[in-house]
Design an enzyme around this catalytic site. Structure first.
Site, mmCIF file in Angstrom:
data_model
loop_
_atom_site.group_PDB
_atom_site.id
_atom_site.type_symbol
_atom_site.label_atom_id
_atom_site.label_comp_id
_atom_site.label_asym_id
_atom_site.label_seq_id
_atom_site.Cartn_x
_atom_site.Cartn_y
_atom_site.Cartn_z
ATOM 1 N N GLN A 117 0.842 -1.200 0.000
ATOM 2 C CA GLN A 117 0.000 0.000 0.000
ATOM 3 C C GLN A 117 0.875 1.247 0.000
ATOM 4 O O GLN A 117 1.798 1.360 0.812
ATOM 5 C CB GLN A 117 -0.881 0.033 1.249
ATOM 6 C CG GLN A 117 -1.910 -1.084 1.298
ATOM 7 C CD GLN A 117 -2.546 -1.181 2.672
ATOM 8 O OE1 GLN A 117 -1.861 -1.412 3.665
ATOM 9 N NE2 GLN A 117 -3.846 -0.990 2.735
ATOM 10 N N SER A 132 4.972 -1.428 3.969
ATOM 11 C CA SER A 132 5.466 -2.778 4.251
ATOM 12 C C SER A 132 5.668 -3.510 2.930
ATOM 13 O O SER A 132 4.892 -3.326 1.998
ATOM 14 C CB SER A 132 4.446 -3.573 5.075
ATOM 15 O OG SER A 132 4.046 -2.837 6.199
ATOM 16 N N GLU A 177 -5.457 6.617 18.710
ATOM 17 C CA GLU A 177 -6.241 7.840 18.927
ATOM 18 C C GLU A 177 -7.297 8.017 17.833
ATOM 19 O O GLU A 177 -8.428 8.420 18.111
ATOM 20 C CB GLU A 177 -5.308 9.061 18.963
ATOM 21 C CG GLU A 177 -4.455 9.161 20.222
ATOM 22 C CD GLU A 177 -3.365 8.099 20.317
ATOM 23 O OE1 GLU A 177 -2.961 7.556 19.268
ATOM 24 O OE2 GLU A 177 -2.933 7.789 21.443
ATOM 25 N N SER A 230 0.530 6.562 3.285
ATOM 26 C CA SER A 230 1.069 7.661 4.105
ATOM 27 C C SER A 230 2.191 8.393 3.401
ATOM 28 O O SER A 230 2.881 7.845 2.544
ATOM 29 C CB SER A 230 1.615 7.105 5.430
ATOM 30 O OG SER A 230 0.644 6.378 6.099
ATOM 31 N N GLU A 282 -8.123 -3.319 6.568
ATOM 32 C CA GLU A 282 -6.840 -3.438 7.272
ATOM 33 C C GLU A 282 -7.073 -3.574 8.789
ATOM 34 O O GLU A 282 -6.468 -4.407 9.449
ATOM 35 C CB GLU A 282 -5.946 -2.229 6.977
ATOM 36 C CG GLU A 282 -4.560 -2.362 7.619
ATOM 37 C CD GLU A 282 -3.583 -1.284 7.199
ATOM 38 O OE1 GLU A 282 -4.009 -0.325 6.533
ATOM 39 O OE2 GLU A 282 -2.406 -1.398 7.556
#
Lengths: 385, 405
Positions: free
Chosen positions: B155, B190, B390, B158, B273
């Site tokens: 993926q 990853s 969070e 980010s 995920e």
């Protein structure tokens, strides 16, 4: 284990919730808190009669509905949600399970129909001054044959404490010692030699009494000296039952906190839009859903009469006891000032949470017990070295 | 996973008829694993193949290559046995069987300790994305090679400036002849070095459009214009990578979903995920913690017992919660809830192990402490991957409990 509710069980939940919304709203809970008996006999008659709650898990031959522990758990979850002031735990869980467990047919025939139809309130008098549920050796009340009733009569002497609904129960199932070990004896609460002192309880929605027995006439139930294994199972069932009740209460206070956080405005915005509040409530949600999972597992284990009931009971009680206290505590924090007032219901749940956490063993006790079981389990399955 | 697609063929070649009952299917799967799964400790056993640490990126890369090679071979055997993608439609290489059949195979894999975890993106997130947003042609093109163990996926989400705030992705896909040209920098990827394709989120609209300006693409990883640089983690592993994209090419048919639908695709991807992390076979750390205490002879200590019980409670209640979800109970924000419980369990269990191990945990060459140090250093990443703890709490509060944004 398939943890799915049947349609009937879901229907039962809806029926009980509707009934309790009408008969056990906050105003009614507060009224009963101030009465001497602490429950409403009319509501109990309806719960027993119309809803069949008192005899829910009793076999049909004793006037019961022949349902399982899952149904009882559904009722208790709803009862916990509404802080129902009624002798469910004492009469339906403790006393009825003890009578059934002792396997004394005659006694079952004599006592269970009265429990099922709501005319008999009963309780188990086990704990003494130390307040310990698991300490068989610590029980000092004694039973002796009194020579009357063709040699079948007994008397009991000793002092019991923390007896749930001990002030209103008409049938007392008392754990006492003879030379043969621990036995359970039935005593009429009105008999000579029975002295009951209602205590002022932290949780005013569930009462307790101290009871002193002075050579009180008693009837031995089941086999003399063989009661402890039966009582251990009763306490496991009771732990699962109270866990279900705790889940109901914990979920209710989480709902209260969420509703308040959505509507209470400070700094020009609902306080539930602040992450400090969001994260607190998200954590409570984790606690409630975990607790609910442990409690339901306990219910299904009890209903299926599975051998790992002790483990399931400790898992449920350890998890739910703490989850309820945490949720009730944080509910007050979310409510701020109004949460610490007498007029707000938050404290009623906090008191129920703390009080019920102590019943049938504190979570710390159940964690020790759980560790013992898991260690033994692993030792048994470990490959021989 | 819900697949809306066509019914299955009558039967697989040489395989038994479709729609067999659960017990029968379980029996067949067990039998096949008994005959085919590598024995523990045998030369073929890859239950211990997971890349832990390495002295250099090269050494890590070699370990990773080995892991991916055995995973490919194992996936191929599953495919040949008709056990891969049971619930996937036939035209995607699957069998159109009910979802529970995949669960049976996964459970059996877990029982044998063999794993297709290296292919998690390809086997779990790619199908979720393609069944939710892709075209028939994309499913038919991309999914069969995944089931055959031929294509691994990663993926590219980010970026240095877009961590939790993925809506601010700035990698840009510019239209060009026959497709798009992609330029930008991705991070925390990853398996970047051993993947054939990537699910890429890139900006196709303006920065001001925010999430509405994002699109999702299938990007071929082996091509000029892609530079992969491993990042070393605290465990010593080079699990994650930075990926630099400099005019990398995506053909026209590589756009997944509509132009500007990237945010919706991303939500599907992240939900799968989360489910893969929170819903996967849990690491059984409570059981292993109990074993550790027994080995170290401290299992009579009441303090240790309390730690063990807390771990057992966390692990079993999480298993039970998953069982409730599977049984159809309504659990608000189920995905974030299980993911958060799982990352908490991992963190707290590793911490409990440090208490039980005592000074031994200060030595990485101590065989008893090594696996726990690995968990200790892995747990912080679990609290971030698939959305930080969070973010999960925000999602639970907003979507599960209905609190205002």
């Amino acid at each position: 284990m398939n943890l799915a509710f049947t349609q009937e069980q879901t229907e039962l939940r809806r029926t009980v919730r509707d009934f309790l919304d009408k008969t056990s709203p906050e105003a009614e809970v507060r009224r009963l808190m101030e009465t001497a008996d602490g429950y409403d006999p009319d509501v109990w008659r309806q719960l027993a009669g119309e809803l069949g709650i008192a005899g829910l898990t009793l076999p049909e031959e004793y006037g019961g509905a022949g349902c399982g522990f899952v149904e009882l758990g559904v009722v208790l979850e709803e009862a916990g949600r509404s802080l129902l002031c009624a002798p469910v735990l004492s009469t339906v869980v403790l006393a009825a399970s003890t009578l059934l467990g002792l396997g004394d047919d005659a006694a079952c025939h004599d006592y269970l129909p009265g429990i099922a139809d709501g005319t008999t309130l009963a309780t188990l008098a086990l704990t003494e001054a130390a307040g310990r549920w698991d300490d068989a050796d610590g029980i000092t009340a004694t039973a002796a044959r009194d020579g009357q009733d063709q040699g079948r009569g007994w008397t009991v002497s000793g002092r019991k404490a923390f007896v749930l609904d001990g002030h209103t129960a008409s049938l007392l199932l008392v754990v006492a010692r003879t030379g043969a070990g621990l036995s359970v004896l039935a005593i009429d609460a009105g008999a000579p030699g029975v002295h009951r002192v209602p205590r002022a309880t932290l949780d005013q929605t569930r009462r307790q009494a101290d009871i002193t027995f002075t050579a009180a006439p008693a009837r031995l139930l089941g086999e003399e000296g063989a009661a402890w294994p039966v009582l251990e199972r009763v306490l496991d069932l009771a732990a699962v039952a109270v866990a279900a009740e705790q889940v109901g209460g914990a979920a209710r206070v989480l709902d209260m906190a969420v509703d308040y956080a959505r509507t209470r405005v400070q700094f020009g915005r609902p306080i539930g839009s602040f992450q400090a509040v969001k994260h607190k409530l998200a954590d409570l949600h984790l606690g409630v859903e975990s607790a609910r999972s442990a409690a339901y597992h306990g219910l299904w284990t009890a209903a299926g009469d599975l051998p790992d009931l002790p483990l399931a009971a400790s898992l449920a009680k350890a998890c739910c006891g703490d989850a309820y206290v945490t949720a009730a505590t944080e509910n007050i924090q979310v409510h701020g000032g109004i949460g610490v007032t007498w007029e707000h219901p938050a404290h009623l749940y906090l008191k129920r949470a703390h009080s019920s956490r102590q019943l049938f063993g504190h979570p710390a006790h159940h964690r020790q017990r759980l560790a013992r079981y898991v260690l033994a389990e692993q030792a048994a399955t470990a490959s021989p070295a | 996973m819900q697949h809306s697609s066509a019914p299955a063929p009558g039967s697989t070649a040489g395989g038994p008829a479709q729609f067999e009952g659960r017990a029968q299917f379980e029996g067949r799967v067990r039998e096949w694993f008994g005959a085919n799964a590598p024995r523990k400790g045998s030369p073929e056993d890859f239950s211990a193949v997971h890349v832990v640490s390495a002295r250099s990126p090269q050494e890590y890369h070699e370990q990773e290559e080995h892991a991916i090679t055995v995973t490919r071979a194992w996936q191929r055997r599953l495919f040949d046995a008709g056990l891969a993608g049971r619930s996937w439609p036939a035209e995607c290489g699957g069998h159109g069987a009910p979802d529970w059949q995949d669960e049976v195979v996964a459970a059996e894999q877990a029982r044998w300790g063999v794993s297709t975890k290296m292919f998690a993106v390809a086997l779990e997130m790619v199908p979720a994305v393609l069944f939710g947003h892709g075209t028939h042609e994309q499913r038919v093109a991309y999914l069969p090679p995944v089931l055959r163990g031929e294509h691994g996926w990663c993926q590219l989400l980010s970026e240095p400036g877009a961590g939790s705030d993925l809506a601010s992705v700035s990698t840009r896909a510019t239209p060009m002849d026959g497709g798009w040209s992609v330029t930008g920098q991705k991070v925390w990827t990853s398996n970047a070095g051993c993947s054939d394709y990537a699910l890429l989120i890139a900006r196709t609209g303006s920065r001001e459009e925010g999430r509405a300006g994002l699109s999702c693409f299938a990007l071929k990883m082996e091509q000029p214009g892609i530079d992969i640089r491993p990042l070393r983690q605290m465990s010593g592993a080079y699990h994650f990578n930075e990926v630099f994209l400099d005019n990398a090419f995506v053909p026209e048919n590589g756009l997944i979903g509509g132009l500007g639908d990237g945010w919706a695709v991303l939500r599907t991807m992240l939900a799968s995920e989360r489910a893969a992390i929170g819903g996967g076979t849990s690491a059984r750390s409570a059981t292993q913690l109990v074993g550790l205490a027994r080995q170290l002879g401290c299992s009579d200590d009441p303090g240790v017992r309390d730690l063990l019980a807390q771990a057992v409670i966390r692990e079993r209640t999480l298993d039970l919660l998953r069982a409730r979800i599977a049984a159809g109970h309504t659990v608000p924000a189920a995905g974030p809830t299980t993911k958060l419980l799982y990352s908490e369990h991992a963190r707290l269990s590793a911490d409990a192990a440090t208490t039980i191990l005592g000074m031994a945990v200060t030595l990485v060459d101590d065989p008893q402490s090594a696996p726990w140090i690995e968990r200790l250093l892995f747990a912080p990443g679990l609290r971030l991957g698939g959305g930080t703890d969070e973010i999960q709490r925000n999602t639970i509060a907003e979507r599960g409990l209905g609190l205002p944004r």
